[in-house]
Write an enzyme that holds these catalytic residues in place. Structure first.
Site, short mmCIF file in Angstrom:
data_model
loop_
_atom_site.label_atom_id
_atom_site.label_comp_id
_atom_site.label_asym_id
_atom_site.label_seq_id
_atom_site.Cartn_x
_atom_site.Cartn_y
_atom_site.Cartn_z
N GLU A 88 0.80 -1.23 0.00
CA GLU A 88 0.00 0.00 0.00
C GLU A 88 0.83 1.28 0.00
OE1 GLU A 88 -3.22 0.38 -0.34
OE2 GLU A 88 -3.58 -1.78 -0.46
N SER A 460 -43.87 -35.98 33.89
CA SER A 460 -43.49 -36.56 35.17
C SER A 460 -42.32 -35.84 35.83
CB SER A 460 -43.11 -38.04 34.98
OG SER A 460 -44.24 -38.77 34.53
#
Length: 769
Positions: A88, A460
Site C-alpha cells: 500500500e 413426570s
C-alpha cells in the site's frame, strides 16, 4: 489554508504535472477553504461493536454495523505491518503524507481521461476513509492531499499506521485487520501464516469483490501481488515466498465460533440495548455472562448430537432442493456448483453439499467450500431408498440435489436439518449462575429461546416437586400407595404409560417407576391447592399449574429454566436461587456500568424447603437414576452422585430430563415447536436423557464423586428408609389405600393442625406477599 500547506501542495503539483496542468492550482486552492476538520482522526474514537463474553473471557458474539477489535500498533505483528506497507505505501516512513510518484499517476490519469489510479499513501487513504467521500475528482484529490499534510503534522507515523490498521474496511463487515483475521480465518493476527497475512494485506484495494468469501480467485491473485511486493522490498525471502504460494488456505467455516451461544448473546444484546440504547452497537460496550466456555461447548455439542440422533430414528425426507448443473466434470462444473450453493446456509456440523454424481453404491458431492467428498456404505444407508431407480421426487437423490452431510471421523454421511427442537440449561446449584444455555438446535433457523420462552408441559418431571409437598403432609418414602386403576369423581381415569399396575407399592418405588397412579393418589392426599402453592417455592408459576388432579401428570406449563432452578433447590439443600446470565457490563475503557449482585447468602431467609425435605428427595431421586426410569444415568456416567427425573407428556409431545449433581442442576427438553408427538416409542428417558448424560459427562469430568452429605436434624433411618423423627412412633401416612382415605397410626385429625417445624412456619410467613 496556511501558507506552508499551500507551498507544499504547489511544489508537489509542480514536480509531477506538466505546465499546462498547473491551471488546476487555482481550483485546488479554492477548494481547500472548506476543508473538514481533522479532529476525527487526531482524536480518533473507533466505532467498537457490542461484545459478549463468557465468564472466562471467550468471545461469544459481536453486535454492530462494524466488526472491529482495536489493537495498538505495539501488539500488531510486524509481518502484517510489513505486508501492508509493502503493497500500500512502501515509502510510508519517508514521505510527508503524499508520495509524488503515486500522486502523479492518479492526477494525470484523472485529467487525461485514462484509467483511474489509486496509489494513494496510507495517510491519504485514511483521510479519504474518515473525512471525505469516495467520489473521484480533482477537487476531492486536492483536499485529500492537503488533509494528508495536516494529519502528518499532527500525528506520528506510528499513530497514523495504527489508526489505519484498525479503521480500514476489509469486507464482510470487518473493519481493521484484527477483525478481518477472525472473519476470514477464525484466528488472531499473531496466529496468521505468511500466506494468510498476505491475503489480508491485499484486501484494502478492493474489499467488496476481492475478498476470499466473495471471490476466492481474485483474493488469491491479490495475495500473490502482496507477496511479490514483500519480496521486492526485502520483507521476505524467495523460500518464504514459495512456501506461502504453495500453502492451501482454509477459510473459517460459515457460522464457526469457538463457543456457540447465540441465544445467550441475543439475551445479552437485548439487556444492553434496553438499558443503554442503540449507541451500544458502536461504543465498545462489553458484556460478561456467567457462562463457562467449556460447559457451553459441551452443552451445544450434546444438544446437536441428541437432536440428530433422534432425527435419524425417523426417515430421510429428501434433498433440500434440486439445482441444474452443466455436463462434464471440469472447472465449469465446480464454478456452477459453488454458485448453486451460495444462497444455502452452510453450517459447521450440517454441511451443505450438492450432488455431482449418484449411484446405488456411491455419491460424490461438492461442499460450499469447493471440497469434493464421497459418501459410501453406512454413510448412504439412511438415504438408500432415494438412490433406487424407481425413486421419485421429492425424495430422489441425483445430480444437482442439494443435501446436508456430516463428518463421521474420516468419512461422510447423509443427513438433514432436523424438525425437532431441544433446549438445555445448567445452573450452579448454590449461586444460580447459568453455566450453559442452549436455546435451540440452531439460532439462525429458529431464534426462539426455548430455555426462557418455551412454556411446555413438564410431564413426570414435576412429580418430585409434588412429592416434596407430600413429605410435609406426613407422606414418607415408605408410605404404601396403590398402583391400581383410579377414577376421579368427574370420571377422569388416568393410566400408567406402560399400561401395567404394580398393586400396593411404596412411594419410593412409585417415583422410581414414575407411576402416574401413585402420583395422582399422593396429590389427592396433599390437595391440589397446597401442591400448587408448594411449587412456587421452587420458582414455578402457580397460575400456570392446573387446580385439579391432572397436575400430578405435569399438565401445567413450565420453562426449562424454571425446572433447572427447581432442581437446583433440591440439590443445594433447600435454598432458592436466582438465575443470572448477565454478570457485568463495562464500557470500552473498562468502567463498570452494571454488575449483578452477588449470590444471596444461603440463610434461613432464603430457604425454600426444609433441609431434611431436600435430603429425602435426593435419596428418592438417586433411586430414579440407579434403578428407575433413568437407570442409565449412573451406569453410563459411572458415578453415584447424580439425581434426576424423566418427564414424558401424553403422546410424547414433550420429553424431559431434569437432574443434578450437588454442584450443577441441568434441565433438558425436546419437542416440536408446533406441538405434536415425538413418536410412539419416544420418552424423556430415550430423547432427553442422552443429551443430559452427554453434557453432564463432560461438565463433571475430573470432578470427584461427591460423598453423601450429613444427615440433617429431624431425620431418622428406620425400617430401611428415611422418616421424619417426629413420626417415629407413628402418625405418618403408612398407607394411602384408596381414592379418598389415608390410614394413619395416629388420628387423621393431626393432619390439619400439623406443622413440621417452626423453621418452615417462619419460611411460610416470610414468602407471603
Amino acid at each position: 489554508m496556511s501558507l506552508r500547506h499551500s507551498r507544499r501542495l504547489f511544489l508537489s503539483l509542480a514536480l509531477i504535472i506538466p505546465a499546462p496542468l498547473l491551471l488546476t492550482a487555482s481550483v485546488v486552492q479554492a477548494s481547500t477553504f472548506d476543508l473538514p476538520p481533522i479532529d476525527r482522526i487526531v482524536n480518533y474514537q473507533p466505532k467498537l461493536p457490542l461484545q459478549v463474553f463468557t465468564a472466562d473471557g471467550v468471545e461469544l458474539a459481536q453486535f454492530g454495523a462494524e466488526r472491529r477489535e482495536y489493537v495498538p500498533l505495539a501488539r500488531t505483528p510486524k509481518r502484517l505491518q510489513d505486508a501492508v506497507l509493502a503493497v500500500e505505501d512502501a515509502r510510508f516512513r519517508e514521505h510527508s503524507g503524499v508520495d509524488p510518484k503515486g500522486m502523479a499517476r492518479a492526477v494525470v490519469a484523472a485529467l487525461t481521461g485514462g484509467r483511474r489510479q489509486g496509489a494513494s499513501t496510507i495517510t491519504q487513504q485514511l483521510v479519504r476513509t474518515m473525512l471525505l467521500t469516495r467520489e473521484f475528482s480533482v477537487e476531492r484529490k486536492a483536499k485529500e492531499i492537503v488533509l494528508a499534510f495536516k494529519v502528518e503534522d499532527a500525528l506520528s507515523k506510528d499513530r497514523i499506521l495504527e489508526i489505519y490498521l484498525n479503521e480500514i474496511f476489509l469486507g464482510q463487515r470487518a473493519y481493521g485487520f484484527a477483525a478481518a483475521a477472525q472473519t476470514y480465518f477464525g484466528k488472531s493476527m499473531d496466529q496468521l501464516s505468511l500466506a494468510e497475512t498476505a491475503m489480508l494485506a491485499g484486501l484494502p484495494q478492493n474489499p467488496y469483490y476481492a475478498n476470499p468469501v466473495a471471490n476466492f480467485e481474485r483474493a488469491v491473485q491479490r495475495q500473490r501481488v502482496v507477496l511479490q511486493r514483500m519480496l521486492a522490498v526485502g520483507a521476505i525471502t524467495e523460500q518464504q515466498l514459495a512456501a506461502a504460494r504453495a500453502e492451501k488456505l482454509k477459510l473459517r467455516s460459515p457460522g464457526q465460533r469457538s463457543v456457540h451461544a447465540a441465544h445467550v448473546a441475543e439475551m445479552a444484546r437485548r439487556v444492553v440495548v434496553e438499558r443503554f440504547g442503540t449507541e451500544a452497537y458502536s461504543t465498545g460496550l462489553r458484556v460478561t455472562t456467567s457462562l463457562r466456555a467449556a460447559d457451553q461447548r459441551a452443552a451445544h455439542d450434546a444438544v446437536q448430537r441428541g437432536v440428530l440422533a433422534f432425527d435419524r430414528r425417523g426417515s430421510w425426507r429428501g434433498p433440500e432442493s434440486q439445482e441444474t448443473l452443466p455436463s462434464g466434470n471440469g472447472a465449469e462444473l465446480e464454478r456452477a456448483a459453488a454458485e448453486a450453493l451460495k444462497d444455502h446456509h452452510d453450517d459447521e456440523t450440517l454441511r451443505v453439499a450438492i450432488v455431482v454424481t449418484a449411484s446405488a453404491k456411491e455419491v460424490r458431492a461438492q461442499l460450499a467450500t469447493g471440497e469434493r467428498i464421497t459418501l459410501q456404505g453406512e454413510g448412504l444407508r439412511w438415504a438408500q431408498r432415494a438412490l433406487q431407480p424407481a425413486a421419485k421426487a421429492p425424495l430422489k437423490l441425483q445430480r444437482g440435489s442439494v443435501v446436508r452431510v456430516v463428518r463421521n471421523g474420516k468419512s461422510w454421511a447423509i443427513s438433514q436439518w432436523p424438525e425437532a427442537e431441544a433446549a438445555l440449561v445448567a445452573l450452579d446449584t448454590r449461586t444460580g449462575r447459568v453455566r450453559a444455555l442452549v436455546g435451540g438446535f440452531d439460532f439462525t433457523r429458529q431464534p426462539f429461546n426455548h430455555v426462557t420462552q418455551g412454556w411446555r408441559q413438564p410431564g413426570s418431571a414435576i412429580k418430585p416437586l409434588l412429592v416434596s409437598a407430600a413429605l410435609e403432609e406426613r407422606v414418607m418414602p415408605a408410605t404404601i400407595v396403590d398402583d391400581l386403576p383410579f377414577t376421579a369423581p368427574n370420571g377422569w381415569s388416568p393410566d400408567n404409560s406402560s399400561g401395567d399396575y404394580s398393586g400396593p407399592i411404596t412411594l419410593r418405588e412409585g417415583l422410581a417407576k414414575s407411576s402416574n397412579l401413585v402420583s395422582v393418589r399422593v396429590l389427592q392426599h396433599v390437595g391440589t391447592q397446597r401442591a400448587r402453592d408448594w411449587t412456587t417455592r421452587f420458582g414455578l408459576d402457580a397460575n400456570r399449574q392446573p387446580d385439579n388432579l391432572t397436575l400430578a401428570l405435569g399438565t401445567g406449563l413450565v420453562t426449562p429454566l424454571q425446572m433447572a432452578r427447581a432442581y437446583a433447590t433440591l440439590a443445594n439443600g433447600g435454598w432458592r436461587v436466582e438465575p443470572v446470565v448477565v454478570e457485568k457490563i463495562t464500557d470500552a475503557h473498562g468502567k463498570v456500568l452494571f454488575e449483578a449482585p452477588p449470590p444471596a447468602p444461603l440463610t434461613n431467609e432464603s430457604r425454600a424447603i426444609p433441609e431434611r425435605n431436600a435430603f429425602v428427595m435426593g435419596s428418592l431421586l438417586n433411586d430414579v437414576t440407579r434403578t428407575g426410569t433413568a437407570a442409565r444415568a449412573q451406569a453410563q456416567l459411572k458415578r453415584n452422585d447424580v439425581y434426576g427425573k424423566t418427564g414424558t407428556t401424553d403422546d410424547a409431545v414433550d420429553a424431559w430430563f431434569t437432574g443434578y449433581h450437588p454442584t450443577l442442576a441441568t434441565a433438558v427438553w425436546m419437542g416440536y415447536d408446533k406441538p405434536r408427538s415425538l413418536g410412539g416409542r419416544e420418552s424423556g428417558g430415550r430423547a432427553a436423557l442422552p443429551i443430559w448424560m452427554d453434557y453432564m459427562g463432560a461438565a463433571l469430568k475430573g470432578v470427584p464423586e461427591a460423598a453423601p452429605g450429613e444427615t440433617p436434624a429431624g431425620l431418622v433411618y428406620e425400617n430401611g428408609d428415611w422418616l421424619y423423627s417426629e413420626w417415629t412412633n407413628g402418625g405418618w401416612a403408612e398407607r394411602i389405600a384408596d381414592d379418598t382415605g389415608v390410614q394413619y397410626a395416629q388420628p387423621p385429625g393431626l393432619l390439619e393442625s400439623f406443622r413440621p417445624s417452626s423453621l418452615l412456619e417462619l419460611i411460610q410467613n416470610a414468602i407471603k406477599p
